[in-house]
Design a protein around this motif. Sequence first.
Motif, short mmCIF file in Angstrom:
data_model
loop_
_atom_site.label_atom_id
_atom_site.label_comp_id
_atom_site.label_asym_id
_atom_site.label_seq_id
_atom_site.Cartn_x
_atom_site.Cartn_y
_atom_site.Cartn_z
N TYR A 169 -118.69 -25.21 68.68
CA TYR A 169 -119.57 -26.07 68.46
C TYR A 169 -120.39 -25.82 67.13
O TYR A 169 -121.60 -26.84 66.50
CB TYR A 169 -121.07 -26.37 69.30
CG TYR A 169 -119.96 -26.01 71.14
CD1 TYR A 169 -119.78 -27.78 70.47
CD2 TYR A 169 -120.53 -25.67 72.26
CE1 TYR A 169 -118.55 -28.13 72.05
CE2 TYR A 169 -120.08 -26.46 72.76
CZ TYR A 169 -118.88 -27.56 73.62
OH TYR A 169 -118.03 -27.82 74.49
N SER A 170 -120.39 -24.64 66.84
CA SER A 170 -121.94 -24.54 65.59
C SER A 170 -120.65 -24.50 64.05
O SER A 170 -119.68 -22.85 64.42
CB SER A 170 -122.97 -23.18 65.71
OG SER A 170 -123.15 -23.63 64.86
N LYS A 171 -120.70 -24.11 63.02
CA LYS A 171 -120.90 -23.36 61.57
C LYS A 171 -121.46 -22.06 61.56
O LYS A 171 -120.36 -21.44 61.85
CB LYS A 171 -120.55 -24.64 60.77
CG LYS A 171 -120.46 -23.73 59.18
CD LYS A 171 -120.55 -24.49 58.32
CE LYS A 171 -119.62 -24.30 56.96
NZ LYS A 171 -119.06 -24.98 55.86
N THR A 210 -108.12 -26.53 71.45
CA THR A 210 -107.28 -26.84 70.54
C THR A 210 -105.99 -25.60 70.18
O THR A 210 -106.59 -24.57 69.99
CB THR A 210 -107.60 -26.74 69.55
OG1 THR A 210 -108.66 -28.15 69.78
CG2 THR A 210 -106.63 -27.27 68.64
N PHE A 393 -108.93 -22.84 65.70
CA PHE A 393 -109.93 -24.00 65.23
C PHE A 393 -111.38 -23.67 65.61
O PHE A 393 -111.64 -24.96 66.03
CB PHE A 393 -109.44 -25.05 66.21
CG PHE A 393 -107.47 -24.74 65.75
CD1 PHE A 393 -107.42 -25.94 65.06
CD2 PHE A 393 -106.66 -25.05 67.08
CE1 PHE A 393 -106.27 -25.78 64.20
CE2 PHE A 393 -105.22 -24.92 66.19
CZ PHE A 393 -105.14 -25.83 65.18
N SER A 394 -112.04 -22.40 65.70
CA SER A 394 -113.78 -22.76 65.95
C SER A 394 -113.93 -22.65 64.09
O SER A 394 -113.08 -22.83 63.29
CB SER A 394 -114.05 -21.10 66.34
OG SER A 394 -115.53 -20.82 65.34
N PRO A 395 -115.13 -24.05 64.46
CA PRO A 395 -115.88 -24.25 63.37
C PRO A 395 -116.54 -23.17 62.58
O PRO A 395 -117.14 -23.69 61.44
CB PRO A 395 -116.33 -25.38 63.63
CG PRO A 395 -116.72 -25.31 64.54
CD PRO A 395 -115.60 -23.95 65.74
N HIS A 396 -117.05 -22.00 63.14
CA HIS A 396 -117.72 -20.40 63.07
C HIS A 396 -117.34 -19.64 61.71
O HIS A 396 -116.21 -19.44 62.24
CB HIS A 396 -118.55 -20.42 64.07
CG HIS A 396 -119.60 -19.51 64.09
ND1 HIS A 396 -119.90 -18.83 63.23
CD2 HIS A 396 -120.76 -19.48 64.95
CE1 HIS A 396 -121.46 -18.17 63.82
NE2 HIS A 396 -122.31 -19.38 64.09
N ASN A 401 -110.15 -17.24 62.18
CA ASN A 401 -108.88 -18.42 62.08
C ASN A 401 -107.92 -17.69 61.25
O ASN A 401 -107.48 -18.28 60.67
CB ASN A 401 -110.08 -19.01 61.11
CG ASN A 401 -110.33 -20.48 62.16
OD1 ASN A 401 -109.88 -20.92 62.95
ND2 ASN A 401 -111.61 -20.59 61.50
N ILE A 404 -102.60 -17.44 64.70
CA ILE A 404 -102.09 -19.32 64.68
C ILE A 404 -100.97 -19.21 65.54
O ILE A 404 -100.13 -18.37 66.43
CB ILE A 404 -101.04 -19.35 63.61
CG1 ILE A 404 -102.55 -19.38 61.46
CG2 ILE A 404 -100.39 -20.70 63.24
CD1 ILE A 404 -101.23 -19.09 60.64
N ILE A 448 -97.84 -28.28 65.19
CA ILE A 448 -99.04 -27.85 65.62
C ILE A 448 -99.93 -29.43 65.71
O ILE A 448 -100.24 -29.37 66.75
CB ILE A 448 -99.87 -27.51 64.37
CG1 ILE A 448 -99.53 -25.76 64.70
CG2 ILE A 448 -101.80 -27.20 65.54
CD1 ILE A 448 -99.63 -25.45 63.86
N VAL A 449 -100.04 -30.53 64.85
CA VAL A 449 -100.38 -31.32 65.12
C VAL A 449 -100.12 -32.30 66.19
O VAL A 449 -100.85 -32.87 67.21
CB VAL A 449 -99.88 -32.89 63.67
CG1 VAL A 449 -100.35 -34.12 63.84
CG2 VAL A 449 -100.63 -32.04 62.54
N ILE A 452 -101.04 -30.47 69.43
CA ILE A 452 -102.06 -31.00 69.88
C ILE A 452 -102.25 -32.46 70.34
O ILE A 452 -103.65 -31.88 71.22
CB ILE A 452 -103.13 -30.75 68.33
CG1 ILE A 452 -103.18 -29.57 67.51
CG2 ILE A 452 -104.70 -31.44 68.91
CD1 ILE A 452 -103.74 -29.00 66.74
#
Lengths: 456, 456, 137, 137
Positions: A169-171, A210, A393-396, A401, A404, A448-449, A452
């Motif tokens: 949830y957090s960057k 994801t 796919f974590s935005p942190h 990342n 794969i 991958i697209v 998902i």
Amino acid sequence: MSLLQEEREIILSNEFVESFDFAEVTEFVKNASKDLFISHHFKNKPKGKMLVQPRGGFPTYKKQFELSEFFVKSNVDVLPLTIDSNTRLNDYATAQKMLRLSEENDVDMLNGYPLINHGYRTTRKMFTHFNKPVSLRHGTPDARLLIETAIASGIFEIEGGPITYLLPYSKNFPLDKAFLYWKYVERVCANYSGLNEPINRESFGPLTATLVPPAITIVVQLLEMLLSLEEGVKSFSVSFAQQGSMMQDAVTSEVLMKMARHYAEEIDCGDAAINLVYHQWMGAFPTNKDYAEQLINMSTVIAKLVGADKIITKTREEAAGIPTKEANAKTVANTQYTLGILNGLPKIVDAEEEEILTLEVQAIMEAVFNDPADTLWRKVFNCIKNGIIDVPFSPHIINHNNMITIRDAQKNIRIIDRGNVPIPDRCFKYERAQCDLTKDTTSIVNDIVHDIGIMQ
Amino acid sequence: MSLLQEEREIILSNEFVESFDFAEVTEFVKNASKDLFISHHFKNKPKGKMLVQPRGGFPTYKKQFELSEFFVKSNVDVLPLTIDSNTRLNDYATAQKMLRLSEENDVDMLNGYPLINHGYRTTRKMFTHFNKPVSLRHGTPDARLLIETAIASGIFEIEGGPITYLLPYSKNFPLDKAFLYWKYVERVCANYSGLNEPINRESFGPLTATLVPPAITIVVQLLEMLLSLEEGVKSFSVSFAQQGSMMQDAVTSEVLMKMARHYAEEIDCGDAAINLVYHQWMGAFPTNKDYAEQLINMSTVIAKLVGADKIITKTREEAAGIPTKEANAKTVANTQYTLGILNGLPKIVDAEEEEILTLEVQAIMEAVFNDPADTLWRKVFNCIKNGIIDVPFSPHIINHNNMITIRDAQKNIRIIDRGNVPIPDRCFKYERAQCDLTKDTTSIVNDIVHDIGIMQ
Amino acid sequence: MKVVTGVVGNDIHVVANRLIDLSLRARGFDVFNLGVNTYLEEFFDAAVETGADVILISSLNGEAEGWGREVRAIKSRYKTLDDIIMMIGGNLVVGSGNAEDIEPRYKNYGFDIVCHQIDLNTGLDMLEEFIKERNNP
Amino acid sequence: MKVVTGVVGNDIHVVANRLIDLSLRARGFDVFNLGVNTYLEEFFDAAVETGADVILISSLNGEAEGWGREVRAIKSRYKTLDDIIMMIGGNLVVGSGNAEDIEPRYKNYGFDIVCHQIDLNTGLDMLEEFIKERNNP
């Protein structure tokens, strides 16, 4: 409890917090109805019965009460209380303003219940009235005040954890701080657990929902469980979400529960209850509401096949935004019906898959334990920082990342690039052997697209 | 073919039958599109793909055409053609009258399509137009004329059989006659099978859909298959309906398919294709339509788990009577969606259950083969007559009804009184050991009532 | 005690019929089960042949109403059946009917015990009660 | 060629960002990925630091419209970025917008390549085409 008490006073010195009467709260917890404790239900439910819990939270007391009442009528086992996103970010001033606007204008200006602003004296009235266990769903990195208020309100299950509520949830919320804030939460839960039935802690297994491979999901569940048990928590739920392959869900459940019991024993916490929670599909939903219902029903069937103790439900309106209470209640009734008619569960086996996954989890856990830091949370922190734990796919920013994953023909999630995660060579070879890797990267990105969006 | 030809002429000498041009029909079948043959689809479909077939039949050509069109739009794999009950009883005069009334008043006076009255020339236009395989659903003891007309119409799958279409539906239609009438049907199907792709025959496994134990279901499937193959049929579908326990469905499927291949080899018909058809729950449906959808979805999941080649669907309106074409089409679309997202099927095992069921089936089959009669159909006839084959809740006077079954705690159907069926002692002991037999008969009757209504 | 039972008319609902059979035997009755799809005359014929004490007719599809009216007329042709206990149970009307209307109507047709949408065991309790009272009035 | 990429504003949609990263690398670009939740200034700062040739901004939640208007003003403060290729892609408006209106509007904001709801690979093909044409006009 003196250091804790000091921290406690700092947390409570906040203009939006009502004055806490801890003596009264202690008395309340001590004498609270056993029905309010989900740990009590887990312990006493008939074998094979799964508790059903929907999602939901509204800003005003009135609407939250109505939602709960509606759920109780549709035969819910566990009431949810979802917290609004301002409260999650500890922005109680905005939550207060939006709550007032919601009350005055009969429009929902918050996406959940601002628990701090309502306060525990008010909220407790609601939940002792319904006398059902309540589960706190939030997403808060610093949940110290929230948890104090929740337990004082009669909410005896707390979801979340320093990894599972941060990485998806957090960057850039500082992860080390999150570990310390959650350490406080664990201790508070542990302290209250001696008074009556234990407070149940639940980890949030879906993570980014994801293409997270089961090995990462399991490792994160095990680590949050250990961080909780070592502070004295006596009832803990590990969880994961439907992954897209029934076989992989079954193997994940098997390995997760076996390893959870193993590692709990290792730190002499074998007396703690460990429960399994299954999330209905957390990825993108079909916009066709009839199809959404098929997906939800299938999730329920799988939950029972994998032996979950609790299921957390979605609604047919998932793709459209926040579901109505009617849609939510319908899912609860449907899920209860399905669980009732679902009988004669077969034994499922896949010895090879189970072995591979076990080896992967053991290898990562070993790498974490071998980190030179002095405490478990520091070891975990370091391992996220150096990519031994890598959540796709974590935005942190702390997350590497570099791992794969794609789906094989049976839709199992497979690791095709392990990044810095110590997946043993044999396992890595096995994972890659399941996939068609002759394609170029462009095709793999397309895959991958597609992977998902498999449920759409 | 001369005796057959004689019989043929007798059948066709009926005032309601159009004149048959067999030379033309032969040419038609020889040159018919492969897409019309379900046997062709079974052979060429991707591994794991299940064909979806709804139910449905209307009296007038116009409404049947519209229904088929609607199905094709909702991505059906196999079109159904359900025959009205007058035609099933060979009462073409009444069917003719009701058809005329239906056409004149736009009210459906028949519960299906009166194929004889429409005739093959007309009906063929419909099905060559849609160019999808069609499955004939009837329930006719003497289906000789019906099958001649069906094949001439381009309907290349014929459901039914002398046991499965008799014992569940009739009180006193002579069973020996039924065997001879169906022998004719098998021969006609076999003869046409050499011209193009084979005509597929399908047995009706659900029988009475009321607590029929898997051993009886399997034995009846095997016997109807053998009676068909020995006449030269080259593509045959065995079938069964959801039983109420996933485990039992999985074991039933496993044993049924293994034994079917085994016995086909035994009579040197190993070259015949054998397919598996799964019926969504055939017992009493919940009146709540949302619940009905849950049940239907669950049936689909199980069908895929047991590896069915075709599924026959129900609708949310099942409890309310004949479903609308919209409800039917919705089920087809939902089922296709569910099959699409259902991936990574786990391996299911229950070696003990499989062994017990195999022993039971072998024992009954052996008793049938040991009957002193000279032909298989006479052996089977004798064994139904003397209770070696006993179908619970059959209304037919020839059926013994001395076998009593109830559900165990996992909802598996268990034999607690074997009547004259040669269930081996060891198996019988095992079956009874799964049940609570300390109850008095009144309680057991109450249990049976409950067991029949488990999905409601 | 001997009971002749069956489902009257073109009704093919076999489940209740089997359960009645099982339950009667469990209560110690001798049962002669005519099965589904049984005409009214067949019940009386069987009762004469077997010397039955009770005729228990069941009906599920709603057509009992039509047959019920003929009971007195047909029964009167049989000389030895004056004391036989006549019982009927199931769904005794088409659609939803009022139990208070149905019972007297069927009693008027000649039935001693009328069970409209009544649980099987309750119905059989009523039968045993009736027999007891008749024997020790 | 060096590309700075990221998701602009408070947008946390990470999936597209990761896929852009992967795809750019597969096409041979050097990628500096700022991740989600990136302010406009950070893109330009990173471009200066890394000497990037391309800034590829993505936006999923619809807030790009707000940020877009500021592009010219902010970029003009950086002296060395006159030749940088500016590209934006994703969902570029709140709700449903008309592609014919959107593209000229964003070009007017200062973008060279505008991909509203366009498939990722098509978008990257457009970028490569643009680079080729610029190099061999």
